[in-house]
Write a protein that holds these residues in place. Structure first.
Motif, PDB file in Angstrom:
ATOM      1  N   GLN A 151     -69.965 -77.495 -48.087  1.00 15.79           N
ATOM      2  CA  GLN A 151     -70.715 -76.992 -46.228  1.00 15.79           C
ATOM      3  C   GLN A 151     -71.643 -75.994 -46.435  1.00 15.79           C
ATOM      4  OE1 GLN A 151     -67.497 -75.282 -43.769  1.00 15.79           O
ATOM      5  NE2 GLN A 151     -69.167 -74.963 -42.431  1.00 15.79           N
ATOM      6  N   SER A 152     -72.170 -75.537 -47.669  1.00 17.55           N
ATOM      7  CA  SER A 152     -73.495 -74.230 -47.626  1.00 17.55           C
ATOM      8  C   SER A 152     -72.692 -73.428 -49.012  1.00 17.55           C
ATOM      9  CB  SER A 152     -73.116 -73.067 -45.930  1.00 17.55           C
ATOM     10  OG  SER A 152     -72.520 -72.726 -46.377  1.00 17.55           O
ATOM     11  N   PHE A 171     -80.276 -74.382 -42.454  1.00 14.77           N
ATOM     12  CA  PHE A 171     -79.938 -72.973 -42.293  1.00 14.77           C
ATOM     13  C   PHE A 171     -79.294 -71.892 -41.713  1.00 14.77           C
ATOM     14  CE2 PHE A 171     -83.378 -74.097 -45.519  1.00 14.77           C
ATOM     15  CZ  PHE A 171     -82.715 -73.951 -46.685  1.00 14.77           C
ATOM     16  N   GLU A 172     -78.631 -71.431 -41.534  1.00 12.76           N
ATOM     17  CA  GLU A 172     -77.969 -70.106 -41.151  1.00 12.76           C
ATOM     18  C   GLU A 172     -78.085 -69.199 -41.861  1.00 12.76           C
ATOM     19  OE1 GLU A 172     -74.648 -72.820 -38.472  1.00 12.76           O
ATOM     20  OE2 GLU A 172     -73.959 -70.948 -39.580  1.00 12.76           O
ATOM     21  N   LEU A 176     -77.395 -75.052 -46.013  1.00 13.40           N
ATOM     22  CA  LEU A 176     -76.327 -75.865 -45.018  1.00 13.40           C
ATOM     23  C   LEU A 176     -75.866 -76.902 -46.370  1.00 13.40           C
ATOM     24  CD1 LEU A 176     -76.261 -75.697 -41.488  1.00 13.40           C
ATOM     25  CD2 LEU A 176     -75.077 -74.265 -43.267  1.00 13.40           C
ATOM     26  N   ASN A 177     -75.010 -77.372 -46.636  1.00 17.76           N
ATOM     27  CA  ASN A 177     -74.982 -78.902 -47.922  1.00 17.76           C
ATOM     28  C   ASN A 177     -76.331 -78.994 -48.697  1.00 17.76           C
ATOM     29  OD1 ASN A 177     -73.038 -80.874 -46.135  1.00 17.76           O
ATOM     30  ND2 ASN A 177     -75.280 -80.322 -44.080  1.00 17.76           N
ATOM     31  N   PRO A 178     -76.346 -77.605 -49.843  1.00 18.18           N
ATOM     32  CA  PRO A 178     -76.783 -77.641 -50.793  1.00 18.18           C
ATOM     33  C   PRO A 178     -76.966 -78.772 -51.780  1.00 18.18           C
ATOM     34  CG  PRO A 178     -75.258 -76.117 -50.996  1.00 18.18           C
ATOM     35  CD  PRO A 178     -74.819 -76.812 -49.458  1.00 18.18           C
TER      36      PRO A 178
END
Length: 120
Positions: free
Chosen positions: A109-110, A29-30, A100-102
């Motif tokens: 991408q997110s 996560f970001e 990210l990359n769900p």
């Protein structure tokens, strides 16, 4: 003078998601934050006590990211409440939480949720 503090791309490995596998395996996560506050005193004094401590903000975000939730919206709301409680001098927060990359069955991408809280 109104000032903004931005913390970008804080990275966490956490266990948020509605799928059981997401809660077991976890994901990257970001978090991006923009904090708005009057920082005139810090500008004048050059004293950490007169501003918002970035390390403390990061720690608050980390503590909330460490608590698993089903929804990104829930995690983001908890982060905002935690920061606003600890730093009442903050007038507004914009928070973007991205998984990210769900695991949604495609090349993405997110996935992100953006919450904006203003003390009007």
């Amino acid at each position: 003078m109104v000032s903004k503090i931005e913390l970008k791309s804080m990275k966490f490995y956490a266990y948020h998601g509605v799928g059981q596998q997401e809660r077991i395996v976890g994901n990257n996560f970001e978090v991006d934050l923009v904090l708005e506050a009057v920082l005139d005193r810090a500008i004048a004094t050059d004293n950490l006590d007169d501003t918002i401590n970035y390390a403390e903000i990061y720690q608050l975000v980390k503590e909330e990211m460490d608590l698993p939730s089903n929804l990104l919206e829930h995690v983001a709301g908890r982060i905002i409440r935690s920061i606003m409680t600890a730093f009442p001098q903050i007038n507004a927060i914009e928070l973007k939480l991205s998984k990210l990359n769900p695991p949604i069955g495609g090349d993405v991408q997110s996935s992100s949720v953006i919450l904006i809280k203003r003390n009007d």
